[in-house]
Design a protein around this motif. Structure first.
Motif, PDB file in Angstrom:
ATOM      1  N   PHE A 168      33.997  36.844  31.067  1.00  0.00           N
ATOM      2  CA  PHE A 168      35.065  36.943  32.066  1.00  0.00           C
ATOM      3  C   PHE A 168      36.421  36.569  31.493  1.00  0.00           C
ATOM      4  N   THR A 169      36.455  35.841  30.370  1.00  0.00           N
ATOM      5  CA  THR A 169      37.652  35.108  29.965  1.00  0.00           C
ATOM      6  C   THR A 169      38.586  35.825  28.991  1.00  0.00           C
ATOM      7  N   SER A 170      38.264  37.054  28.557  1.00  0.00           N
ATOM      8  CA  SER A 170      39.147  37.727  27.588  1.00  0.00           C
ATOM      9  C   SER A 170      39.266  39.228  27.865  1.00  0.00           C
ATOM     10  N   PRO A 171      39.738  39.626  29.036  1.00  0.00           N
ATOM     11  CA  PRO A 171      39.841  41.067  29.332  1.00  0.00           C
ATOM     12  C   PRO A 171      40.895  41.784  28.500  1.00  0.00           C
ATOM     13  N   ILE A 172      41.789  41.042  27.839  1.00  0.00           N
ATOM     14  CA  ILE A 172      42.772  41.673  26.952  1.00  0.00           C
ATOM     15  C   ILE A 172      42.081  42.276  25.741  1.00  0.00           C
ATOM     16  N   ARG A 173      41.017  41.623  25.266  1.00  0.00           N
ATOM     17  CA  ARG A 173      40.398  42.049  24.005  1.00  0.00           C
ATOM     18  C   ARG A 173      38.942  42.476  24.117  1.00  0.00           C
ATOM     19  N   ARG A 174      38.332  42.410  25.319  1.00  0.00           N
ATOM     20  CA  ARG A 174      36.942  42.836  25.485  1.00  0.00           C
ATOM     21  C   ARG A 174      36.812  43.645  26.766  1.00  0.00           C
ATOM     22  N   TYR A 175      36.261  44.843  26.654  1.00  0.00           N
ATOM     23  CA  TYR A 175      36.121  45.700  27.828  1.00  0.00           C
ATOM     24  C   TYR A 175      35.103  45.125  28.804  1.00  0.00           C
ATOM     25  N   ALA A 176      34.098  44.413  28.307  1.00  0.00           N
ATOM     26  CA  ALA A 176      33.098  43.810  29.190  1.00  0.00           C
ATOM     27  C   ALA A 176      33.759  42.899  30.217  1.00  0.00           C
ATOM     28  N   ASP A 177      34.740  42.117  29.788  1.00  0.00           N
ATOM     29  CA  ASP A 177      35.430  41.193  30.686  1.00  0.00           C
ATOM     30  C   ASP A 177      36.210  41.953  31.753  1.00  0.00           C
ATOM     31  N   LEU A 178      36.783  43.091  31.380  1.00  0.00           N
ATOM     32  CA  LEU A 178      37.515  43.902  32.344  1.00  0.00           C
ATOM     33  C   LEU A 178      36.578  44.421  33.438  1.00  0.00           C
ATOM     34  N   ILE A 179      35.361  44.830  33.051  1.00  0.00           N
ATOM     35  CA  ILE A 179      34.369  45.271  34.030  1.00  0.00           C
ATOM     36  C   ILE A 179      34.022  44.129  34.984  1.00  0.00           C
ATOM     37  N   VAL A 180      33.846  42.926  34.444  1.00  0.00           N
ATOM     38  CA  VAL A 180      33.518  41.770  35.281  1.00  0.00           C
ATOM     39  C   VAL A 180      34.662  41.446  36.238  1.00  0.00           C
ATOM     40  N   HIS A 181      35.907  41.526  35.784  1.00  0.00           N
ATOM     41  CA  HIS A 181      37.061  41.308  36.666  1.00  0.00           C
ATOM     42  C   HIS A 181      37.048  42.308  37.819  1.00  0.00           C
ATOM     43  N   ARG A 182      36.819  43.576  37.492  1.00  0.00           N
ATOM     44  CA  ARG A 182      36.801  44.592  38.547  1.00  0.00           C
ATOM     45  C   ARG A 182      35.667  44.342  39.536  1.00  0.00           C
ATOM     46  N   ALA A 183      34.521  43.907  39.017  1.00  0.00           N
ATOM     47  CA  ALA A 183      33.389  43.624  39.898  1.00  0.00           C
ATOM     48  C   ALA A 183      33.716  42.464  40.839  1.00  0.00           C
ATOM     49  N   LEU A 184      34.407  41.437  40.344  1.00  0.00           N
ATOM     50  CA  LEU A 184      34.810  40.317  41.190  1.00  0.00           C
ATOM     51  C   LEU A 184      35.814  40.757  42.249  1.00  0.00           C
ATOM     52  N   ILE A 185      36.749  41.589  41.863  1.00  0.00           N
ATOM     53  CA  ILE A 185      37.753  42.077  42.813  1.00  0.00           C
ATOM     54  C   ILE A 185      37.080  42.830  43.954  1.00  0.00           C
ATOM     55  N   SER A 186      36.099  43.679  43.623  1.00  0.00           N
ATOM     56  CA  SER A 186      35.406  44.456  44.655  1.00  0.00           C
ATOM     57  C   SER A 186      34.542  43.565  45.540  1.00  0.00           C
ATOM     58  N   SER A 187      33.711  42.716  44.911  1.00  0.00           N
ATOM     59  CA  SER A 187      32.747  41.931  45.688  1.00  0.00           C
ATOM     60  C   SER A 187      33.422  40.872  46.544  1.00  0.00           C
TER      61      SER A 187
END
Length: 765
Positions: A579-598
């Protein structure tokens, strides 16, 4: 009676079962599991083979036997074949078998650690253009369990863009004035380049070349496609790895245009946290700052001695929208790649170094998690928030540590008591929780290459591991756990960061190795990180400490991304997501989007289309992570090889970093790069490979060389472009504990190794 696997002969199996004369063999069961990974629970297997009553009890015993033999692993209620390849990976097709089927190997593979890469037999591809030799594909892999033939079968998920038939090399001018290409890869042939085909390139340039004609005799001819830069420039070495691994490094115009058009986020839909004194703590040379932290005592009287920890992460999802050009390019890259001389970012600088960098005193949007811990480090609650923040200070690790140790400066002095001491107090509490969790504690110092102004190696250092580093690491781990827990509670699909427990086969291999050192490892129960830590504690300070650390590391599975939660063995956590590095890891960006939706934090969350592709996305970003690691490692090897090319015939202190049937890999601790010693050059003795002891030993002397041994070597050959170095062993072989072998003469007169006197469990390969 001929046995048939369900799907091809199920009616026959049912008829046989009805007569009471059919029970599948172990081979039948293993083949079924390999071909039906999604239906590999005990109930599904019993149903597939029409087993009822006592036959189900028999099946339970057989499955337990297969697990004990290391031929099956169990993840929750699903059985699977253990193996070296992740379930979804990128493969390169290199040949066809005798039946015309395609054969592939993993795109990234560390031979020094794992030996030869496994072969994958690909099933027919039914959607879109069929792949061919030379193509790269994303495929789901299944272990076959066969002793002969390919170790895996694969089902193609996606065919990547076809690789251009180009050769990467350096332009050399010969004594007669003609030009040739010296390829980066030693297996490729040199080419003659005519003056009309130079395309502006000059001698010493790194270029891409395509072959234009081949001659019956002599070298083929080619022409320069593009000039990538001079080999004397400081960034040429990393450019070799970038092109060799096809790492996207130039942002397309539409991506840059989209990034430039982005407008800063507003307060709409956000909580105002601008007065909370969050601070960033990063390396001194960091250009972007994507995480900030804060801590304070919990005022709740019911939680005496507890703390509230806040972690704020740059809100990349506010700017990178699903399906946009920015998003497509970020997924293509998967992650940022870090070389000694440059960074290849996942996102353009307008996003990573500007809008999403939590700069001191500047308003920035963020996703924050507020976590409450008891005095013994147990988390009792957490909540996520979409906020607007303003960093109170930008700190470097040594700077923050120095302030805590009593040496403040103009920045840290005013915030020492109000910000920094509460952070360290909170870390002391979180550390108690970590210690009670017993994560795997491997002693693996991280090396960093320092370059001179001309791009050559200056020296290699091991940066000091400060409490400031550990503080940020533990805060980030807890934030990652909170993200996974929240999404799982909301039944929201996500990408987990999973680290599976070592397979039974690897556990048995470790058990055999420890036996050579007179150490034992219990059978039966699943190993835990705490048990591994016990092994490491036994050798702490001993001569073989480095060896045991290395072998325990190699026993571990490889961490990957997956939409299925397998837990994180190394951290000893049930659920974990990045969750902690969406600037440099796409996995974190997916987790951020999932949190925003849920959590209904905005309209820019995960889409149904993304949720359906999570398995594919997980495979892609796991592959790009391995690609980045390989490229970074090879760049270090090339830098060091170029630096040492003038020191042929010099001697060095080295450590054995890999043992194979063909020889020894050695690492120069001073530089962190590897070279090879062929087994044929080890001396007059006839050397054998002892897999259990991770050693080569002489059949006459019984002495040899073992993983992690410290040895003296002589550099005899360097290929700077390939990053390859060949050494000669100067140290004498040593007696190897547990590797005493006896030999007898075969009928042909050849000396044959007998089985070791120490009993070993011979598991099926």
């Amino acid at each position: 009676m001929a046995r048939r696997i369900p799907g091809t002969g199920k009616p026959a199996a049912k008829r046989a079962a009805a007569k009471g004369d059919f029970r599948p063999s172990k081979e039948d069961i293993l083949k079924y599991i390999a071909e039906n990974p999604d239906r590999a629970g005990k109930r599904e297997i019993a149903k597939a083979f029409s087993l009822k009553g006592d036959d189900r009890v028999w099946l339970k015993d057989i499955l337990r036997d297969l697990q004990d033999e290391g031929l099956l692993t169990k993840e929750r209620k699903r059985l699977s074949r253990p193996g070296g390849l992740p379930p979804v990976t990128v493969l390169e097709i290199y040949a066809r078998d005798t039946d015309g089927g395609l054969l592939a190997r993993p795109s990234e593979w560390d031979q020094s650690r794992f030996g030869d890469a496994p072969v994958v037999s690909l099933r027919p591809y039914r959607n879109g253009p069929a792949p061919g030799i030379g193509d790269r594909v994303l495929a789901k892999t299944f272990a076959t369990g066969e002793d002969e033939g390919p170790a895996y079968t694969g089902r193609v998920i996606k065919v990547f863009e076809r690789r251009a038939e180009a050769v990467l090399g350096v332009l050399r001018q010969m004594d007669d004035g003609s030009f040739r290409i010296e390829p980066v890869e030693r297996r490729q042939s040199e080419m003659i380049i005519g003056r009309d085909d130079l395309n502006g390139a000059e001698k010493g340039d790194l270029v891409e070349v395509e072959q234009t004609s081949s001659a019956r005799y002599g070298l083929p001819r080619g022409r320069v496609l593009q000039r990538l830069g001079s080999l004397t420039s400081e960034k040429a070495v990393s450019m070799i790895a970038i092109h060799a691994h096809e790492i996207p490094h130039i942002f397309p115009p539409d991506v840059l245009a989209e990034a430039e058009a982005v407008k800063p986020a507003t307060m709409k839909g956000r909580e105002d946290w601008r007065n909370l004194p969050l601070v960033t703590i990063d390396p001194a040379d960091a250009k972007d700052h994507d995480d900030a932290v804060h801590a304070e005592p919990d005022p709740d009287e019911a939680n005496t001695g507890g703390v509230i920890v806040t972690v704020a992460i740059a809100d990349v999802a506010a700017y990178v929208v699903p399906g946009s050009a920015l998003d497509r390019e970020a997924l293509k890259r998967g992650n940022s790649v870090y070389f000694p001389d440059r960074v290849v970012p996942m996102l353009p600088e307008r996003i990573s170094n500007d809008l999403c960098s939590l700069r001191q005193g500047v308003e920035r949007p963020a996703m924050a998690v507020r976590m409450t811990f008891t005095a013994d480090g147990r988390k009792i609650r957490h909540s996520f928030h979409r906020i607007m923040m303003k960093s109170a200070a930008r700190l470097a690790y040594p700077q923050a540590q120095a302030a805590i140790d009593g040496a403040t400066d103009d920045v840290t002095g005013p915030i020492l008591d109000t910000v920094l001491r509460p952070l360290w107090d909170a870390y002391a509490i979180l550390k108690r929780g970590r210690e009670s969790r017993h994560p795997l504690e491997l002693d693996l110092p991280e090396r960093k290459i320092l370059l001179k102004s001309d791009g050559t190696v200056d020296r290699v250092i091991v940066p000091e591991r400060l409490d400031a580093h550990k503080l940020i690491e533990e805060f980030m781990i807890q934030a990652n756990v909170a993200a996974a827990e929240t999404l799982e509670a909301k039944r929201q699909a996500l990408v987990y960061r999973v680290h599976d427990a070592p397979s039974l086969a690897k556990q048995e291999s470790l058990r055999e190795f420890l036996a050579t050192l007179g150490m034992s490892l219990a059978r039966g129960a699943d190993l835990t990180p705490r048990q591994f830590n016990g092994i490491l504690a036994q050798v702490e300070g001993a001569e073989n400490q480095a060896l045991v650390n290395e072998v325990v590391l190699r026993t571990q599975s490889q961490a990957i991304y997956s939409p299925e939660n397998l837990g994180h063995f190394g951290l000893n956590l049930r659920r974990y997501a990045h969750f902690t590095s969406p600037i440099r890891r796409y996995a974190d960006l997916i987790v951020h989007r999932a949190l925003i939706s849920s959590l209904k934090l905005g309209p820019d969350g995960i889409t149904p289309a993304e949720e359906e592709r999570l398995e594919e996305i997980s495979g892609l970003i796991s592959a790009t992570e391995r690609r980045a690691m390989a490229a970074e490692r090879e760049t270090v090897d090339r830098l060091v090889a170029a630096f040492l090319s003038e020191q042929v015939d010099q001697t060095f202190e080295a450590r054995i970093s890999g043992v194979t049937k063909s020889g020894l890999f050695v690492q120069l601790p001073q530089y962190g790069a590897d070279g090879f010693i062929p087994i044929s050059s080890l001396g007059d003795d006839y050397y054998h490979f002892d897999e259990a002891a991770r050693a080569l030993f002489g059949s006459n002397s019984g002495k040899g060389f073992q993983l992690a041994d410290h040895v003296e070597v002589k550099l005899v050959e360097v290929a700077p472009l390939a990053g390859a170095m060949r050494f000669e062993m100067l140290s004498e072989p040593k007696p190897l504990p547990g590797s005493k072998r006896s030999f007898h003469k075969s009928k042909s007169g050849r000396r044959v190794r007998e089985r070791a006197s120490q009993p070993r469990n011979r598991r099926r390969r």
